[in-house]
Motif scaffolding. Structure first.
Motif, PDB file in Angstrom:
ATOM      1  N   THR A  74       8.720 -40.175 -49.641  1.00 47.24           N
ATOM      2  CA  THR A  74       9.720 -41.235 -49.734  1.00 47.24           C
ATOM      3  C   THR A  74      10.981 -40.699 -50.403  1.00 47.24           C
ATOM      4  O   THR A  74      11.008 -39.587 -50.939  1.00 47.24           O
ATOM      5  N   VAL A 114      15.090 -44.098 -38.726  1.00 46.73           N
ATOM      6  CA  VAL A 114      14.633 -44.982 -39.802  1.00 46.73           C
ATOM      7  C   VAL A 114      14.259 -46.345 -39.241  1.00 46.73           C
ATOM      8  O   VAL A 114      13.266 -46.951 -39.652  1.00 46.73           O
ATOM      9  N   LYS A 167       7.843 -48.054 -49.338  1.00 46.15           N
ATOM     10  CA  LYS A 167       8.989 -47.818 -48.470  1.00 46.15           C
ATOM     11  C   LYS A 167      10.137 -47.302 -49.322  1.00 46.15           C
ATOM     12  O   LYS A 167      10.505 -46.142 -49.242  1.00 46.15           O
ATOM     13  N   GLN A 179       3.336 -40.061 -49.244  1.00 47.16           N
ATOM     14  CA  GLN A 179       4.437 -39.968 -48.294  1.00 47.16           C
ATOM     15  C   GLN A 179       5.650 -39.362 -48.988  1.00 47.16           C
ATOM     16  O   GLN A 179       5.830 -39.507 -50.202  1.00 47.16           O
ATOM     17  N   ILE A 186      13.423 -47.327 -49.485  1.00 46.54           N
ATOM     18  CA  ILE A 186      14.530 -46.577 -48.904  1.00 46.54           C
ATOM     19  C   ILE A 186      15.747 -46.692 -49.814  1.00 46.54           C
ATOM     20  O   ILE A 186      16.140 -47.785 -50.196  1.00 46.54           O
ATOM     21  N   ASN A 199      10.896 -46.096 -37.712  1.00 45.15           N
ATOM     22  CA  ASN A 199       9.801 -45.704 -38.601  1.00 45.15           C
ATOM     23  C   ASN A 199       9.714 -46.642 -39.799  1.00 45.15           C
ATOM     24  O   ASN A 199       9.055 -47.666 -39.734  1.00 45.15           O
ATOM     25  N   GLU A 200      10.417 -46.329 -40.900  1.00 48.91           N
ATOM     26  CA  GLU A 200      10.295 -47.148 -42.099  1.00 48.91           C
ATOM     27  C   GLU A 200      10.685 -48.603 -41.869  1.00 48.91           C
ATOM     28  O   GLU A 200      10.096 -49.514 -42.440  1.00 48.91           O
TER      29      GLU A 200
END
Length: 755
Positions: free
Chosen positions: A46, A468, A518, A44, A520, A471-472
């Motif tokens: 990220t 966001v 993830k 992904q 973020i 999704n995440e």
């Protein structure tokens, strides 16, 4: 004799061998940069991957990404064994490169890795190692500690293999990975370790470890030996133990937060000469949009908060189309219901939508914040979620636009508490996940370093992209986590990994959980002044207008609310008058200050009635009594004396040159003049060195008549201005009287200073 000859011959041969080994690298032709290929696995895109690619592009590395778009089945490598999927993908890639004898392959992780140097440097260091394959090394053994004694001894340097970085000639790397025949969730590091510990393979493949971090710097267990080295062009990481400058920095295990800190600088994000070099990357020009994005503003009033009315008014002054703003307010305090009711009645039609949840819902902080975020998550038209707590005094009207333009998934504006190092972010975390001070925290808070900073924790105010949330962060309940407050829970959820059930499992009863990265990044910007955090500590709500008592806890907000806007002009533009000799007239209070002080006195209600007998003063007898309430009676004397020292004493020094006041007064009171009770005050001297007399309401609208006459000069001031103060000598020269109030009620605040 024969033995001695053999010994001399052996020593000569060994010395010659060592000399050849030491010089062989220098005799070789340098490997060209185009002969280096970086292989990395990323399923992904990220934030960590994008940062990795940014650093790779900065140095012009040639990068091949393996597995993009493929479902991750390699386990949770950050918490337990796993990562075999990386070896499988590398094995597949190497099949087509196995015969490239002069090709050097650099296999590295991507989510938690940054380049600090370029291809030429890494190839030079690899060539100087005189090995065909070089693995990164670390001081901690993983995943099988039972293998510790099988590692070759090392006189100096890191002893144990780390699989996050390996460099070698393509045929040799291929010989290693072609041995892989395990599962995706088996451990890649254990696989490489067993091959390395095999003496025959280690020798035949000419493998070694980068013991002294010439190329690879793994941060796990090594944070204390790493420092930033600032240069004019870029920033490096220096290993202080081995005095080396590693090229590849890897935030393995639980050091990703520290890697994020390093990534705020290396390779070219920020330095002292240029400041922030990446702050303008990928920015959005809002002026090019057909219309501004839709924003849900979540407001949270979690405890009694001073200056709430001012906070709410600042929402209205945001420079943003109100038809693109939806408002959600959670008020958890009954004390603030009257403030919310007034704001609702005056502004319910201004925003696109307006939803208020009150204390009667009995929601926890986490539940309320989940509710606000869900409103945006569930609305496809919600482009941004802007969360702000009531203790944020947002002074920059452009805040929303500034944050949007930075184009980050989650971003917060820096706000700090006045005169303190307290702010809305943490620069680092302790081992138990709580506050730790990063090396750069103070410089960021004090704006000595200005830029865009990747941080592990934020609170009070932040902007999140709606996409966001869908999704995440699509899973709900991000603000609830055992033993953590809501902001800490959200920050951890954003930083770390989350479980997802495997899709399309043929057997629902035997599904397994996939650990999806993830990671973020949360950013804070101090590129602009945004506002401040107010203190909610010691906020006593037992008063009618409790903000009046905040002169100590929140002096900036107190001054902004209660001190006249023209007060400072007294000193810059000589903005004061002298209507009578040695009687000075100047602005000091706002109308709001006057109104609230009068309200406070009327709410208290125990006016003295203007009697000569007065137990409140020494001696119990007042010669020239007024109908008044003392500041001491409402518990305001300490605050009032501070007001005198902060705002009256400077004026005294200006108008009575050479006199330095102590700023002390025993008699501080509010007087009430009405025709029916006490309309005037007979001539008298004040028991003070000088006196201030502040008009608290308006002549002509609130009362008729009134004023003050000074007998010695036959000079009267009959039209006092609300919020303005007289200042005049108290004893000997300025005999004065209060002129009759003929209608309505007149209020004045009086202090006999330096008695």
């Amino acid at each position: 004799m024969e033995y001695r000859k053999l010994l001399v011959l052996f020593c000569f041969s060994w010395t010659h061998f060592i000399s050849n080994v030491q010089t062989s690298g220098s005799n070789q032709q340098p490997i060209l940069a185009e002969k280096l290929l970086v292989l990395t696995v990323a399923t992904q895109e990220t934030d960590g991957y994008l940062r990795f690619m940014q650093s790779a592009n900065y140095f012009n590395y040639s990068v091949m990404v393996l597995g993009m778009g493929e479902e991750w089945r390699g386990g949770d490598v950050g918490r337990s064994i796993g990562g075999g999927q990386k070896v499988r993908l590398l094995k597949q890639a190497m099949e087509g490169l196995a015969n490239e004898e002069d090709l050097v392959v650099l296999s590295v992780d991507s989510y938690d890795l940054i380049f600090a140097g370029g291809p030429d440097e890494i190839l030079r260091k690899f060539q100087e190692s005189n090995h065909k394959v070089l693995f990164s090394a670390e001081g901690l053994i993983w995943p099988d500690k039972r293998l510790q004694d099988k590692y070759p001894p090392v006189r100096s340097g890191k002893r144990y293999l780390n699989s996050g970085g390996v460099i070698g000639y393509a045929p040799y790397v291929n010989k290693i990975v072609e041995q892989w025949n395990l599962h995706d969730n088996d451990d890649d590091q254990l696989f490489y370790t067993k091959i390395y510990l095999d003496h025959q393979q280690r020798a035949s493949l000419n493998m070694s470890l980068d013991h002294k971090c010439q190329i690879f710097q793994n941060l796990n267990g090594a944070i204390d030996e790493v420092l930033l080295k600032f240069g004019t062009e870029r920033v490096r990481v220096r290993n202080t133990v081995f005095d080396t400058l590693p090229v590849v920095v890897h935030g393995n295990a639980n050091t990703k937060i520290y890697l994020n800190y390093l990534g705020n600088y290396i390779p070219n994000a920020w330095n002292y000469e240029r400041g922030c070099s990446v702050c303008n990357h990928n920015m959005v020009d809002l002026s090019q949009l057909e219309k501004y994005p839709s924003v849900l503003v979540g407001v949270f009033i979690q405890q009694p908060t001073p200056f709430l009315s001012e906070f709410l008014q600042r929402l209205l002054t945001l420079d943003y189309p109100k038809d693109q703003l939806k408002l959600f307010i959670h008020n958890n305090e009954v004390y603030h219901e009257r403030h919310m009711q007034k704001f609702w009645e005056e502004n319910k039609d201004i925003f696109s939508s307006f939803k208020v949840v009150g204390p009667e819902e009995n929601l926890s902080q986490g539940e309320a914040r989940n509710m606000g975020m869900d409103l945006c998550r569930q609305d496809p038209s919600c482009d941004y979620y802007f969360s702000i707590d009531a203790d944020v005094m947002l002074t920059n009207k452009q805040t929303l636009k500034i944050l949007m333009e930075q184009n980050r998934k989650i971003i917060a504006p820096l706000v700090t508490r006045h005169g303190k190092l307290w702010s809305n972010f943490w620069g680092a975390l302790s081992l138990d996940g709580y506050y730790a001070r990063s090396e750069d925290y103070i410089d960021i808070v004090q704006s000595k370093r200005v830029g865009l900073w990747n941080i592990p924790y934020m609170a009070h105010i932040y902007l999140v992209k709606g996409e966001v949330l869908r999704n995440e962060l699509q899973e709900r309940n991000h603000f609830v986590l055992e033993k953590l407050d809501p902001d800490m829970a959200l920050s951890r959820h954003a930083r770390e990994l989350t479980n997802h059930r495997e899709k399309d499992s043929p057997n629902p009863e035997s599904f397994h959980m996939l650990r999806v990265p993830k990671g973020i990044f949360m950013f804070i910007t101090n590129r602009h002044e945004f506002g401040r955090l107010i203190s909610t500590a010691n906020f006593n709500t037992s008063h009618y207008n409790s903000d009046l008592w905040q002169i100590f806890e929140n002096p900036v907000d107190w001054k902004e609310k209660y001190i006249h806007t023209n007060y400072t002009h007294i000193f810059t533009e000589n903005y004061l008058e002298q209507p009578c000799p040695d009687v000075f007239w100047f602005p000091v209070f706002t109308e709001r200050a006057c109104d609230e002080l009068v309200e406070e006195m009327e709410h208290f209600g125990s006016w003295s009635g203007g009697q000569h007998q007065d137990k409140r003063i020494t001696g119990g007898y007042e010669t020239v009594p007024t109908d008044d309430i003392h500041m001491k009676q409402i518990g305001y004397e300490k605050e009032w004396l501070h007001f005198i020292r902060e705002f009256i004493s400077p004026v005294t020094l200006k108008v009575f040159s050479g006199y330095y006041t102590k700023g002390y007064a025993v008699m501080n009171f509010v007087v009430k003049y009405t025709p029916g009770r006490q309309a005037y005050l007979r001539p008298h001297h004040d028991s003070s060195t000088f006196t201030i007399n502040v008009a608290l309401n308006n002549k002509g609208t609130d009362f008729q008549g009134g004023g003050c006459r000074f007998h010695r000069y036959n000079c009267s001031i009959e039209s006092p201005r609300k919020g303005w103060s007289f200042m005049h000598p108290g004893r000997l020269t300025h005999l004065h009287e209060g002129l009759p109030t003929t209608n309505g009620t007149r209020y004045i605040a009086v202090s006999f200073i330096d008695p």
